[in-house]
Design a protein around this motif. Sequence first.
Motif, mmCIF file in Angstrom:
data_model
loop_
_atom_site.group_PDB
_atom_site.id
_atom_site.type_symbol
_atom_site.label_atom_id
_atom_site.label_comp_id
_atom_site.label_asym_id
_atom_site.label_seq_id
_atom_site.Cartn_x
_atom_site.Cartn_y
_atom_site.Cartn_z
ATOM 1 N N SER A 36 1.273 -0.830 -0.483
ATOM 2 C CA SER A 36 0.445 -0.145 -0.228
ATOM 3 C C SER A 36 0.649 1.205 -0.240
ATOM 4 N N ALA A 37 0.003 2.210 0.306
ATOM 5 C CA ALA A 37 0.495 3.271 -0.035
ATOM 6 C C ALA A 37 0.861 4.185 1.673
ATOM 7 N N LYS A 47 -3.252 9.683 6.030
ATOM 8 C CA LYS A 47 -2.062 9.244 5.195
ATOM 9 C C LYS A 47 -1.702 9.600 3.607
ATOM 10 N N THR A 49 -2.268 8.555 0.615
ATOM 11 C CA THR A 49 -3.172 8.652 -0.340
ATOM 12 C C THR A 49 -4.575 9.335 0.125
ATOM 13 N N GLU A 120 0.829 4.573 -3.724
ATOM 14 C CA GLU A 120 2.030 2.872 -3.517
ATOM 15 C C GLU A 120 2.826 2.209 -4.595
ATOM 16 N N PHE A 182 -3.230 -0.787 -5.889
ATOM 17 C CA PHE A 182 -4.633 -0.462 -5.291
ATOM 18 C C PHE A 182 -5.361 -0.480 -7.180
ATOM 19 N N ARG A 196 -11.357 2.774 -2.936
ATOM 20 C CA ARG A 196 -10.132 3.363 -1.454
ATOM 21 C C ARG A 196 -9.910 1.793 -0.627
ATOM 22 N N GLY A 197 -8.685 1.521 -0.360
ATOM 23 C CA GLY A 197 -8.612 0.158 0.200
ATOM 24 C C GLY A 197 -8.303 -0.746 -0.460
ATOM 25 N N GLY A 198 -8.247 -0.770 -1.776
ATOM 26 C CA GLY A 198 -8.137 -1.259 -3.566
ATOM 27 C C GLY A 198 -6.833 -2.102 -3.307
ATOM 28 N N SER A 199 -5.674 -1.880 -2.718
ATOM 29 C CA SER A 199 -4.439 -2.890 -3.141
ATOM 30 C C SER A 199 -5.119 -4.255 -2.451
ATOM 31 N N ASP A 200 -6.163 -4.575 -1.534
ATOM 32 C CA ASP A 200 -6.521 -5.799 -0.376
ATOM 33 C C ASP A 200 -6.940 -6.622 -2.455
HETATM 34 N N1 ASP Z 1 -3.737 3.565 -0.552
HETATM 35 C C1 ASP Z 1 -4.883 3.411 -1.073
HETATM 36 C C2 ASP Z 1 -5.690 3.509 0.365
HETATM 37 O O1 ASP Z 1 -5.836 4.404 1.335
HETATM 38 C C3 ASP Z 1 -5.145 1.376 -1.008
HETATM 39 C C4 ASP Z 1 -5.056 0.793 -0.254
HETATM 40 O O2 ASP Z 1 -4.117 1.047 1.229
HETATM 41 O O3 ASP Z 1 -5.426 -0.233 0.061
HETATM 42 O O4 ASP Z 1 -7.152 4.208 0.149
#
Ligand code: ASP
Length: 455
Positions: A36-37, A47, A49, A120, A182, A196-200
């Motif tokens: 992730s970032a 963050k 991001t 990222e 991401f 958001r959270g898309g690195s998963d």
């Molecule tokens: N950095 C991105 C976010 O904060 C993606 C991630 O962390 O998964 O949403």
Amino acid sequence: MKVSKFGGTSVASADQIKKVVEIVTSDSARKIVVVSAPGKRFDEDVKVTDLLIQLSENSLKGEDIQNELEEVVNRYRQIAAGLGLDKEIVQVIEDDLTSRLARDKGDAVLYMDYLKASGEDNNAKLIAAYFQHIGIEAKYVCPKEAGLLVNERPARVQALPKGNELLSRLRDEPGIIVFPGFFGYTEDGTLRTFNRGGSDITGALLAAATNAELYENFTDVDSVFAANPRVVDNPVAIDKMTYREMRELAYAGFSVFHDEALMPAFRHSIPVCIKNTNNPDAPGTMIVKERDHSSHTVVGIAADSGFSTLFVDKYLMNLELGFGRRLMQILEEEDISFEHTPSGIDNMSVIFRSHQLTPEKEARIIQRVKDELDADDVYLHNNYSMIVLVGEGMRHTTGLTARAASAIARTGTSIQMINQGSSEVSLTFGILKENETAVLKELYKEFFSNSPIYS
Ligand code: ASP
């Protein structure tokens, strides 16, 4: 071969990145590392991001962005210094940001995507440089060259299976692959970020494409808990659950794992393990196809707010062919994606996430339903919460709804809606937001603290 994804807090500082490297090198099966970032280093931290979103918004408005740019570069500068890397890598990152900022601003979404993804992308470059610096064979891989293909705008960003063939070759690359999460690229080479959270999602896609034996998702908690630890004191840890159960919990607010990330893992039957970078010896939570649910009937309870209900009443609705379709069509035309549709013989409610509404849209929908469907009564309520009991074992248990309803009654809360999905993996109660905390606590007590069913 394992794919290991590290979330924002796991890669937020030099010390955290050192932990990541130790985890990766302690198991030779850990080959593909998705990052992730840099996330939060402490509670009030921001963050990267979010800094990038702010930076791109200000740049789009034509404001002076020097301070914001410096803040982002500084985060990487601190990490690089803490890792003992020379300044060259920070210059690479700064140049990269400057060139992204200078891109054409004609399309704001695209412009923002390019900047958001840099979080990222640059972190992956930096982490790969650190692996090399300490003498470990590793390289940064760009999602474009690797084949992480996504669909065209404006549809929701989704990966295209077409890319899998190329992605699968990552398995045969020598050394460790450091891959930014991401984002991916459309076939014509345009960058698009996931939600958001898309690195998963990136991690799950790579695990599926390379047919990994395990997809590890490293975060900052030891496991997934049966209820939100910010509301319930010391909730029990879930050691194992099914994809379906995780999907239901993630949908209703369990943010530890992105709900869209389950699909690729589920389709290819790749087991997922949620683990803690700060305590890697803890077993974590396994997400698998099937589990023995004889003792854990309810695996978790989620609570999520921000729902609205559109209630429509019309005498003899049940005899009117196409009523439901026409109602849903109005919502589709208004760009509303719905969640539940409980109904009676003469009425129907549609429940959806409130963030899709604006006051104008709200008024227009009510008017359209009245005019186009000739409804007797139409109203829209906001401030609903959904409480979702999740567990594969519920299908085989009697009296569970009664227990849940009694627990809710004990808090003096009136239930606005009950919905038991056809799969019987979840049981949803719609309540007013103001009752959410009390209900979650009481249900937790019923199913986890007092329960003879839970062991
Ligand atoms: N950095 C991105 C976010 O904060 C993606 C991630 O962390 O998964 O949403």
